[in-house]
Write an enzyme that holds these catalytic residues in place. Structure first.
Site, mmCIF file in Angstrom:
data_model
loop_
_atom_site.group_PDB
_atom_site.id
_atom_site.type_symbol
_atom_site.label_atom_id
_atom_site.label_comp_id
_atom_site.label_asym_id
_atom_site.label_seq_id
_atom_site.Cartn_x
_atom_site.Cartn_y
_atom_site.Cartn_z
ATOM 1 N N GLY A 243 0.825 -1.204 0.000
ATOM 2 C CA GLY A 243 0.000 0.000 0.000
ATOM 3 C C GLY A 243 0.851 1.242 0.000
ATOM 4 C CB SER A 244 0.031 4.702 0.828
ATOM 5 O OG SER A 244 -0.467 4.533 2.138
ATOM 6 C CB THR A 245 5.365 5.499 1.327
ATOM 7 O OG1 THR A 245 5.850 4.786 0.182
ATOM 8 C CG2 THR A 245 6.544 5.827 2.225
ATOM 9 C CD GLU A 246 -0.583 9.140 4.647
ATOM 10 O OE1 GLU A 246 -0.911 8.999 3.446
ATOM 11 O OE2 GLU A 246 -1.264 9.745 5.478
ATOM 12 N N GLY A 248 2.537 2.423 5.378
ATOM 13 C CA GLY A 248 3.685 1.554 5.653
ATOM 14 C C GLY A 248 4.477 2.067 6.852
ATOM 15 C CD GLU A 265 4.822 -3.613 -3.670
ATOM 16 O OE1 GLU A 265 5.079 -2.401 -3.828
ATOM 17 O OE2 GLU A 265 3.894 -4.192 -4.244
ATOM 18 C CB CYS A 299 3.328 -0.027 -6.456
ATOM 19 S SG CYS A 299 3.464 -1.747 -6.889
HETATM 20 P P1 NDP Z 1 -3.429 2.651 1.759
HETATM 21 O O1 NDP Z 1 -2.018 2.445 2.079
HETATM 22 O O2 NDP Z 1 -4.214 3.575 2.608
HETATM 23 O O3 NDP Z 1 -4.218 1.258 1.784
HETATM 24 C C1 NDP Z 1 -3.665 -0.014 1.608
HETATM 25 C C2 NDP Z 1 -4.348 -1.019 2.518
HETATM 26 O O4 NDP Z 1 -4.078 -0.698 3.882
HETATM 27 C C3 NDP Z 1 -5.862 -1.022 2.388
HETATM 28 O O5 NDP Z 1 -6.326 -2.329 2.598
HETATM 29 C C4 NDP Z 1 -6.271 -0.104 3.508
HETATM 30 O O6 NDP Z 1 -7.600 -0.287 3.899
HETATM 31 C C5 NDP Z 1 -5.304 -0.513 4.595
HETATM 32 N N1 NDP Z 1 -5.070 0.496 5.619
HETATM 33 C C6 NDP Z 1 -5.389 1.822 5.619
HETATM 34 N N2 NDP Z 1 -4.988 2.388 6.767
HETATM 35 C C7 NDP Z 1 -4.425 1.426 7.527
HETATM 36 C C8 NDP Z 1 -3.810 1.400 8.810
HETATM 37 N N3 NDP Z 1 -3.689 2.491 9.541
HETATM 38 N N4 NDP Z 1 -3.330 0.234 9.265
HETATM 39 C C9 NDP Z 1 -3.408 -0.887 8.513
HETATM 40 N N5 NDP Z 1 -3.985 -0.922 7.303
HETATM 41 C C10 NDP Z 1 -4.477 0.217 6.799
HETATM 42 O O7 NDP Z 1 -3.552 3.078 0.273
HETATM 43 P P2 NDP Z 1 -4.841 3.697 -0.406
HETATM 44 O O8 NDP Z 1 -5.595 2.580 -0.932
HETATM 45 O O9 NDP Z 1 -5.610 4.609 0.490
HETATM 46 O O10 NDP Z 1 -4.180 4.589 -1.533
HETATM 47 C C11 NDP Z 1 -3.625 5.854 -1.236
HETATM 48 C C12 NDP Z 1 -2.404 6.092 -2.081
HETATM 49 O O11 NDP Z 1 -1.423 5.129 -1.755
HETATM 50 C C13 NDP Z 1 -2.615 5.908 -3.563
HETATM 51 O O12 NDP Z 1 -3.105 7.010 -4.196
HETATM 52 C C14 NDP Z 1 -1.228 5.563 -4.004
HETATM 53 O O13 NDP Z 1 -0.470 6.702 -4.182
HETATM 54 C C15 NDP Z 1 -0.688 4.756 -2.873
HETATM 55 N N6 NDP Z 1 -0.823 3.317 -3.080
HETATM 56 C C16 NDP Z 1 0.277 2.599 -3.393
HETATM 57 C C17 NDP Z 1 0.162 1.256 -3.637
HETATM 58 C C18 NDP Z 1 1.336 0.438 -3.979
HETATM 59 O O14 NDP Z 1 1.173 -0.698 -4.365
HETATM 60 N N7 NDP Z 1 2.522 0.935 -3.852
HETATM 61 C C19 NDP Z 1 -1.100 0.573 -3.607
HETATM 62 C C20 NDP Z 1 -2.209 1.404 -3.226
HETATM 63 C C21 NDP Z 1 -2.038 2.712 -2.979
HETATM 64 P P3 NDP Z 1 -8.818 0.343 3.078
HETATM 65 O O15 NDP Z 1 -8.421 0.545 1.673
HETATM 66 O O16 NDP Z 1 -9.840 -0.687 3.180
HETATM 67 O O17 NDP Z 1 -9.149 1.620 3.736
#
Ligand code: NDP
Length: 793
Positions: A243-246, A248, A265, A299
């Site tokens: 997911g997002s670096t934030e 992560g 990742e 990503c």
């Molecule tokens: P997130 O990192 O927010 O989400 C990824 C997963 O983590 C989702 O299942 C999400 O749940 C879950 N999640 C959210 N907050 C938490 C937390 N505090 N603790 C544990 N798990 C959590 O990415 P987003 O989907 O919101 O996308 C935002 C931005 O991130 C995108 O615009 C992009 O720039 C980047 N991104 C990068 C990816 C990559 O593969 N590198 C993939 C996706 C996004 P839920 O979605 O159900 O809220």
């Protein structure tokens, strides 16, 4: 003669919609409402949220927001299932995973249509990429389950694994997570993204059909709160997150000190580099696959085009012409190239970033293209004229937006490519194989595609450098992410020597001559006095003053890191060369064995200090031996080409050494790091630092270039803090038995997402090759880069 584009422009396509009948019937069959899949049973749907089709905004189904109690139940079920799943043995698990692979293939069309409906990506992509790769992942990992007892005999499964994925590749990410976890004998609690949970629900049904025992796979739906509950659950042994670096970073902080294994990742801002001698038409097609694949919501999307100045105009004209021909529309239409974005929220995010580029004076170009009225859409976009620091050049846009820049020389291309906090992937286009293979190692990224883009395979590891995260998915290295070395279980509960022995550091007695006995620190190949000008006395086992040591500070660490960066020639030196230096260090240590033994005896009171010196010499030989044998692999994925997995150095590693076996502990950590080409900044044992500080004499006579090993004595907690927060350090290892100190290193490392390797409160028998890390340390000292090299004409 008309060009191909002119011909294409005169042609029109009829629509070729894929039927959604089966998928809609499947949803109807579930009354379009889903509970949670725990212990192979569905819970009653509760606290529902909607999942919509991003292409037209219609509601597809409602799903359950899992509560903390649900996550608790899922973790308990997973824990109960562990002995059952592991009891089936490698072959038993392989059969179930093979069945899953077969079922995925059998129902691939249903999965593909459902994914397209739920995510908005085109059916061509779900049908031809996501589904075949997902099935391949289960086949490949069924094989690892079968081979586990032979190939990973010294490892066990980690236990209960929490897995959290985003919405851009819902089923594929599920496969990347669940397949290796199951193969290794773990059980999982899996959370899909809130936007895209439907294929995970269908997969749950397959698990029952394939004979996955109850509790082995548990799927809990909901938003980030569910992810957070999994991350913070004490019954979870490992977190695998994409997911997002934030987020992560949040997870890194939340798991610090918990002992949970972690792989991340994260995001990327990957360069797509076109040299003047490239096949430009081929590169244009590669670019389409790179940035307009999945609407750029990838990503590893090649979102930064770097093109050599001499061909820039010609290439950009070709790109614009190709963009005019991209077909955007109903994702279920088989002739569409670009589908819908996952959600209006994502569209707004992308639009805001593109607006920021306009406001900064960039040129924003979009082809004439009609966007559907309903749903969430964004046209393919090309931005030129952005500065390297512009938001669109640095932030992950995660949309169909390409930012183009030019370069003049290969070194400038590398510099621009690496001008990002990320390091996930890169694509390099040139007809010169020697140029391509020269550029590939210079780019700080986990994957480099030569004359290709966005290639994936279960056998080839995928993952990032720097703020793109750590850990790999796929391949042998991906399996290791789901296992724990048996030697870790054999570690003593506490350090065998007094952990801190801080009592040894007493106020200096009024001895006017003590100043003559100050052991210096070692920075850039030279002895160095501490910047603070303070020193602290070191007392021997019998209480006598042995010497004073410098009290290192932030400034000394800064100087040491600078020196380490300057010593980059060590990383590019041949492995043979590095091995020779390590052997030479061993030889020179042997020549002074008596001196070192006497020093150890005086410091620690050891009755057999010679044993520690001999073990140190042997360890130097051990890692000298590995220096030129820790080779990578040449994978042969199902495409025409090879994928070379290179074990690259991590960079500059900060190391905090144990108090136990102060010489052997130091050597056991420093030798593998430098054997693989890293440079190190080392904090020796706080209680017994002298034998490490004495080593400068050995290093000086062993051809070790200045700056490869830098030694800063002083307070371990303070220095570890500085190492963990330093922006130019790539990894921190801490092994001094301090549970709080190790937790702090993990927590602080989140800032720049450094890799960490910490020992926690437990002790370690540094004489045991297995416990002191053996070959496993080399995995910490390296990161795998997969270079994809296609061939054929
Ligand atoms: P997130 O990192 O927010 O989400 C990824 C997963 O983590 C989702 O299942 C999400 O749940 C879950 N999640 C959210 N907050 C938490 C937390 N505090 N603790 C544990 N798990 C959590 O990415 P987003 O989907 O919101 O996308 C935002 C931005 O991130 C995108 O615009 C992009 O720039 C980047 N991104 C990068 C990816 C990559 O593969 N590198 C993939 C996706 C996004 P839920 O979605 O159900 O809220």
């Amino acid at each position: 003669m008309p060009t191909i584009n002119e011909i294409l422009n005169t042609m029109d396509y009829g629509s070729a919609p894929e039927s959604q009948k089966e998928a809609q019937a499947w949803l109807d069959g579930h009354q379009r409402t889903f509970g949670l899949f725990i212990d192979n049973a569905w819970s009653a749907p509760a606290e529902l949220f909607a999942s919509t089709n991003p292409a037209d905004g219609t509601q597809l189904a409602e799903l359950t927001q899992a509560s903390d109690a649900d996550v608790e139940r899922a973790v308990e079920a997973a824990r109960r299932a562990l002995p059952v799943w592991q009891g089936m043995g490698g072959h038993g698990r392989a059969k179930v995973m093979y069945a899953l692979a077969r079922l995925l293939q059998k129902h691939s069309r249903l999965f593909a249509v459902l994914e397209t409906l739920d995510n908005g990506k085109t059916i061509r992509e779900t049908r031809d990429i996501d589904l075949p790769l997902a099935a391949r992942h289960f086949y490949h990992h069924a094989g690892w389950a079968q081979l586990q007892s032979e190939e990973f005999a010294d490892y066990r499964a980690v236990g209960v694994v929490g897995q959290i994925v985003p919405w851009n590749f819902p089923l594929l990410m599920l496969s990347w997570k669940i397949a290796p976890a199951l193969a290794a004998g773990n059980t999982v609690v899996f959370k899909p993204a809130e936007f895209t949970s439907l294929t995970a629900m269908l997969f749950a049904e397959l698990c029952v059909q394939a004979g996955v025992p109850a509790g082995v796979v548990n799927i809990v739906t909901g938003d980030g709160r569910v992810g957070s509950a999994i991350v913070n659950h004490p019954g979870v042994d490992k977190i695998a997150f994409t997911g997002s670096t934030e987020v992560g970073r949040l997870i890194r902080e939340a798991t610090a000190g918990s002992g949970k294994k972690l792989s991340l990742e994260l995001g990327g801002k990957s360069p797509f580099i076109v040299f003047e001698d490239a096949d430009l038409d081929g590169a244009v097609e590669g670019l389409v696959d790179s940035i307009w694949f999945n609407q750029g919501q990838v990503c590893c999307a090649g979102s930064r085009l770097l093109v050599q100045e001499s061909v820039q105009e010609r290439f950009l004209n070709k790109v614009r012409a190709r963009m005019e021909n991209l077909r955007l529309g109903s994702p279920l239409d088989k002739s569409m190239d670009v589908g819908a974005l996952v959600d209006p929220v994502q569209r707004q995010r992308i639009a805001a970033l593109v607006d920021s580029a306009r406001a900064e004076g960039c040129d924003v170009w979009q082809p004439a293209c009609e966007l559907p009225l309903d749903g969430s859409w964004f046209p393919p976009t090309l931005i030129t004229g952005a500065s390297t620091s512009a938001a669109v050049a640095q932030a992950e846009i995660f949309g169909p937006v390409l930012v183009a820049m030019s370069f003049r020389t290969p070194p400038e291309a590398v510099q621009l490519a690496n001008n990002t906090v990320y390091g996930l992937a890169a694509s390099v286009w040139t007809e010169s194989i020697s140029l391509a293979l020269d550029i590939a190692p210079a780019i700080k990224a986990g994957v480099v595609w030569i004359n290709s883009a966005n290639q994936f395979d279960a056998a080839c590891g995928f993952g990032g450098y720097r703020e793109s995260g750590f850990g790999r998915e796929g391949g042998r290295e991906g399996m290791l992410e789901y296992m724990t070395a048996l030697a870790e279980d054999a570690r003593p509960a506490l350090p065998v020597a007094e952990a801190k022995a801080k009592g040894n550091v007493k106020p200096a007695p009024a001895d006017p001559f003590a100043i003559d006995r100050t052991a210096k620190m070692y920075i850039g190949g030279k002895q160095a006095r501490p910047d603070s000008a303070y020193s602290a006395p070191v007392f021997g086992a019998n209480g006598a003053l042995l010497a004073e040591v410098g009290v290192g500070s932030r400034k000394d660490i800064r100087n040491a890191v600078e020196a380490a960066h300057k010593a980059s020639g060590w990383t590019s030196a041949t492995a043979h060369n590095r091995a020779q230096v390590l052997y030479y260090i061993a030889e020179n240590l042997a020549a002074r064995a008596d001196e070192f033994a006497a020093r150890i005896a005086a410091m620690t009171g050891s009755k057999n200090p010679e044993k520690e010196v001999q073990a140190s010499i042997e360890r130097l030989f051990y890692y000298a031996a590995w220096a030129d044998k820790y080779d990578g692999l040449a994978h042969q994925p199902p495409t025409k080409g090879i994928t070379v997995a290179l074990n690259e150095a991590v960079g500059v590693i900060g190391i905090v050494c144990p108090n136990e076996a102060p010489l052997l502990g130091f050597i056991s950590l420093v030798a593998p790091a430098i054997a693989l080409g890293n440079r190190v900044v080392v904090v020796p044992s706080e209680a017994h630092p002298l034998s490490a500080l004495d080593l400068y004499q050995v290093f000086d006579t062993s051809d070790l270039p200045g700056g490869v090993v830098n030694i800063i004595s002083g307070n371990a907690d303070e220095l570890a803090r500085t190492l963990a927060t330093h922006a130019d350090i790539d990894a921190v290892w801490r092994h001094d038995g301090s549970a709080e100190g190790c937790a702090e290193v993990e927590r602080l490392s989140a800032g720049t997402l450094k890799r960490t390797w910490v020992g926690g409160a437990k002790g370690r028998d540094w004489y045991s090759a297995a416990q002191s890390g053996g070959r496993a340390v080399l995995a910490h000292a390296s990161q795998v880069k997969n270079v994809w090299i296609p061939y054929g004409v």
